[in-house]
Write an enzyme that holds these catalytic residues in place. Sequence first.
Site, PDB file in Angstrom:
ATOM      1  CD  GLU A 153      -2.450  -1.866   5.864  1.00 48.44           C
ATOM      2  OE1 GLU A 153      -2.440  -2.824   6.645  1.00 48.44           O
ATOM      3  OE2 GLU A 153      -2.052  -0.715   6.184  1.00 48.44           O
ATOM      4  CD  GLU A 154      -1.405   2.421   7.569  1.00 53.48           C
ATOM      5  OE1 GLU A 154      -2.088   2.048   8.538  1.00 53.48           O
ATOM      6  OE2 GLU A 154      -0.182   2.197   7.476  1.00 53.48           O
ATOM      7  CG  HIS A 163      -0.285   0.114   2.542  1.00 52.39           C
ATOM      8  ND1 HIS A 163      -0.055   1.314   3.173  1.00 52.39           N
ATOM      9  CD2 HIS A 163       0.182  -0.839   3.387  1.00 52.39           C
ATOM     10  CE1 HIS A 163       0.524   1.097   4.350  1.00 52.39           C
ATOM     11  NE2 HIS A 163       0.685  -0.201   4.504  1.00 52.39           N
ATOM     12  CG  ASP A 223      -3.244   3.631   2.525  1.00 54.78           C
ATOM     13  OD1 ASP A 223      -2.625   2.631   2.114  1.00 54.78           O
ATOM     14  OD2 ASP A 223      -4.100   3.572   3.438  1.00 54.78           O
ATOM     15  CG  HIS A 282       1.566   4.096  12.099  1.00 49.81           C
ATOM     16  ND1 HIS A 282       0.310   3.600  12.382  1.00 49.81           N
ATOM     17  CD2 HIS A 282       1.871   3.627  10.863  1.00 49.81           C
ATOM     18  CE1 HIS A 282      -0.115   2.870  11.368  1.00 49.81           C
ATOM     19  NE2 HIS A 282       0.820   2.875  10.434  1.00 49.81           N
ATOM     20  CG  ASP A 325       3.109   0.851   7.761  1.00 50.84           C
ATOM     21  OD1 ASP A 325       2.897   0.128   6.769  1.00 50.84           O
ATOM     22  OD2 ASP A 325       2.292   0.974   8.689  1.00 50.84           O
ATOM     23  CD  GLU A 342       1.814  -3.668   5.874  1.00 52.13           C
ATOM     24  OE1 GLU A 342       2.642  -2.997   6.528  1.00 52.13           O
ATOM     25  OE2 GLU A 342       0.703  -3.243   5.519  1.00 52.13           O
TER      26      GLU A 342
END
Length: 379
Positions: free
Chosen positions: A134-135, A68, A70, A352, A101, A163
């Site tokens: 995905e998030e 992903h 996003d 994050h 990520d 991931e």
Amino acid sequence: MTPDPARLTAELIRCPSVTPEEGGALDLLARVLAEAGFECHRTDRNGVPNLFARWGARGVRTFGFNGHTDVVPSGDPASWTHPPFSGAEIDGWIWGRGATDMKSGVAAFAAAAIGFVTETPPEGAVILAITGDEEGPGRDGTLALLDWMAANGERMDVCIVGEPSNPDRMGEMIKIGRRGSMTLQIEAKGVQGHAAYPHRAKNPVHALLGLLHDLTSQPLDQGTAHFDPSGLQVTSIDVGNPASNVIPEKARATVNIRFNDAHSSASLDAMIRSKAEAIAQATGVGFGIATDVSGESFLTAPGPFVELVAGVVRAETGLDPVLSTSGGTSDARFVKDHCPVLEFGLVGHFMHQVDERVPAEQVRQLSRIYRRILEQYFA
């Protein structure tokens, strides 16, 4: 020409693709992949951006990657050492939201795939399925990609989700499965009354606490061959009663369960409802239960695919990777219904966080691992 995965990571970070915004990230990847001969399709659904890319014919042996572009919000930009969408490379580190990520993982497998098919074209196909959701809720991301593939005769034989999978060092862990995840909102409804006259009321708090005690007093299981014991956590209890002398009418609780392959969401839901019904019969307090399932548990059993990936990781890093099912959920929970899937990516530090960053050389190492996996798969 094979792109530098570290440079591609930085370029992707400069695309502000906070869920559900595309931010230019998928457009960038589509251009780079199309130049290398990939057939690219946007498979957007309900405003969610998705990209499908294939090199090679349909109906042949096919290796897939999923990831992903996003990212979660960056928070206060002033808290960052370098701007969160700068993609700055300083002293060997690439900085910015998505550096770990997982724009780096996407860049690594895109670069590996491009180099592989242009320099050593295989007798087979390579598919990249990349989502922008995905998030977020996840309903129109990888699921939409898989639905589009099914409708258009596209299929992967195996897939790696890129991931971050390594806790501390590259090569120490491959995820071969994940626990299931479900959340239950439980409401107990009794009869309101005066605290001095409990016989004239039915206290939902007592009934709810009885149910929660039943659910937490014994473990759900002792673990299975590839999974740790399942876990049930009460994450919220709410009565909302400002009066100390009033027995409330309602009480609510939230329960989150991370479960292994000894259970399904349906079996756990049925167990909880059975316990609630028994307490309702004993107390006269009714229960309402709303269940939300994020994903079922799954396992890609050790075999040729897992052994191939583990062998490459071992050769490239010098570490013998643990075959793990730890952690939360990922889009592998959707891919597992399509084909055998595992997860291998970077070290997950700084995910994050403010000042998210990744070593540029680690991104290049991951891309080398993906390239070698492709070479051995099609050998």
